[in-house]
Design an enzyme around this catalytic site. Structure first.
Site, PDB file in Angstrom:
ATOM      1  N   GLY A 157       0.744  -1.134  -0.312  1.00  0.00           N
ATOM      2  CA  GLY A 157       0.161  -0.487  -0.080  1.00  0.00           C
ATOM      3  C   GLY A 157       0.770   0.860  -0.342  1.00  0.00           C
ATOM      4  N   CYS A 158       0.162   2.102  -0.116  1.00  0.00           N
ATOM      5  CA  CYS A 158       0.760   3.514   0.418  1.00  0.00           C
ATOM      6  C   CYS A 158       2.200   3.822   0.871  1.00  0.00           C
ATOM      7  CB  CYS A 158      -0.646   4.546   0.659  1.00  0.00           C
ATOM      8  SG  CYS A 158      -1.581   4.624  -0.309  1.00  0.00           S
ATOM      9  N   ALA A 159       2.486   3.691   2.260  1.00  0.00           N
ATOM     10  CA  ALA A 159       3.269   3.727   3.763  1.00  0.00           C
ATOM     11  C   ALA A 159       4.472   3.107   2.840  1.00  0.00           C
ATOM     12  CB  ALA A 159       2.471   3.205   4.497  1.00  0.00           C
ATOM     13  N   ALA A 160       4.229   1.638   1.631  1.00  0.00           N
ATOM     14  CA  ALA A 160       5.409   0.929   1.954  1.00  0.00           C
ATOM     15  C   ALA A 160       6.376   1.759   1.104  1.00  0.00           C
ATOM     16  CB  ALA A 160       4.767   0.017   0.411  1.00  0.00           C
ATOM     17  N   PHE A 357       0.624   6.943   4.971  1.00  0.00           N
ATOM     18  CA  PHE A 357       0.215   5.940   6.211  1.00  0.00           C
ATOM     19  C   PHE A 357      -0.521   4.757   5.147  1.00  0.00           C
ATOM     20  CE2 PHE A 357      -0.624  10.045   7.451  1.00  0.00           C
ATOM     21  CZ  PHE A 357      -0.381   9.935   8.438  1.00  0.00           C
TER      22      PHE A 357
END
Length: 386
Positions: A157-160, A357
């Site tokens: 996801g976005c936090a990676a 996040f």
């Protein structure tokens, strides 16, 4: 015993987007036409497209620019006309590699790093998969060493993207000769769903396609920086309690199905202040903020929480406006925008925090320091004894 001063830093950044531009007003108009039999959904879609903070974004799929009757990603009479997950993954395989190569090439050039110097490769994506993967393609087409250490970050996801930066920081701290290339590529628009459901329309309103890359290596004390850099400090990764259902990304028969809860900004307000306080350890509130614009509401929440100025959240809002949410690739777009603004303003050294996040809900937090060109990395380096 000899003491070596190590300061991991982002030495260069690269970004790339596809050639097809989505103008938000035009997309909203086409979507409203496709939803003419669902007037409530059409009205809601117009409002959310207008309010989400996006003006333009980019896509690898030219069919998304077609009129509603020809666009296979909008609501249809028969799902047989809608691209399957297999078809979408074939397009991902075709389009992700050129974007990744472009961003990686820019990052190498921006950092002044030769391809042969790279010791580690971290590839990041959650919007597509294939094997042999993106890491293999980059080794072949960039000419990276074939025994390079590879770490794929898949489906996080976005936090990676920020998580990969934190891992690169650890790799360089442990081995001062390491030079880490991070490449993130996300083709989010491939997963637009032919639906009148509000959850699907919300996801379709602000995601875009793109790639970003950076080189992380030692910028230790005594080294004059030819390029402005961000040195990397302490970080924190935390799984927020009781939020597992608030951001969900699952594989379906017609692409990946996304659910984003409207309560995510509320959870950020509830849990993030304690995490930022833990990260800062009692030190003063930093000047620089690199916030992953997972949506307008997330930037609004962090800005209100800390009383940040419009200038402090400007890089995040600019990236959201010009590119949309690019999932894991977004944070490096924000850091590049922040760096260019600091360079243009001839800023002195400054402290900051990067936030992102993702599903979980996961929060990634990292302390950064901006070091202008011609300056030395700051004191308090990581220490390695050999």
């Amino acid at each position: 015993m000899k003491q070596i001063s190590i300061k991991p830093a982002i030495l260069g950044i690269g970004t790339a987007v596809p050639v097809y531009r989505l103008e938000q007003r035009e997309v909203a108009s086409r979507l409203a036409e496709a939803l003419q039999d669902y007037p409530d959904s059409a009205r809601w879609a117009r409002r959310i497209f207008h309010q989400c903070g996006v003006v333009t974004r980019f896509t690898c799929e030219p069919n998304l620019l077609e009129p509603p009757k020809q666009c296979r990603y909008l609501i249809r009479e028969s799902m047989e006309e809608v691209p399957s997950t297999e078809e979408r993954m074939q397009l991902y395989k075709k389009e992700s590699v050129p974007l990744a190569l472009e961003a990686a090439g820019q990052a190498l050039a921006d950092s002044g790093t030769e391809v042969a110097e790279i010791t580690h490769l971290l590839t990041v994506s959650c919007t597509g998969q294939f094997l042999p993967g993106l890491d293999s393609a980059l080794i072949d087409q960039l000419g990276l060493k074939r025994d390079i250490l590879r770490y794929p970050f898949q489906f996080q996801g976005c936090a990676a993207g920020l998580k990969a930066i934190c891992m690169a920081k650890d790799l360089v701290s442990a081995s001062p000769q390491a030079k880490v290339l991070i490449v993130c590529v996300e083709l989010c628009t491939l997963h637009i769903q032919p639906s009148a459901r509000r959850e699907d329309l919300f996801g379709a309103s602000f995601f875009g396609d793109g790639s970003s890359a950076c080189v992380v290596a030692d910028a230790g004390i005594g080294k004059l920086q030819e390029q402005a850099v961000f040195t990397l400090g302490d970080y924190r990764s935390v799984l927020l309690p009781d939020t597992a259902g608030e951001m969900v990304w699952e594989i379906g028969n017609h692409g990946f199905n996304l659910y984003l809860s409207p309560h995510i900004p509320r959870h950020i307000n509830q849990y993030i202040p304690a995490e930022v306080e833990h990260l800062l350890g009692g030190s003063h509130m930093p000047e620089l903020w690199a916030i992953h614009p997972g949506g307008r509401g997330i930037v609004d929440a962090v800005q209100a929480m800390y009383g940040l100025t419009d200038e402090q959240v400007g890089p995040s809002r600019t990236v959201l406006s010009n590119f949309g949410n690019l999932s894991s690739a977004t944070l490096l777009f924000v850091l590049r925008e922040l760096r260019e603004r600091l360079k243009a303003g001839q800023s002195a050294e400054a402290e900051g925090v990067a936030l992102a996040f993702g599903p979980g809900l996961t929060a990634e937090l990292l302390r950064i320091s901006y070091i202008p060109s011609g300056a030395q990395a700051p004191l308090k380096p990581d220490q390695l004894y050999v």
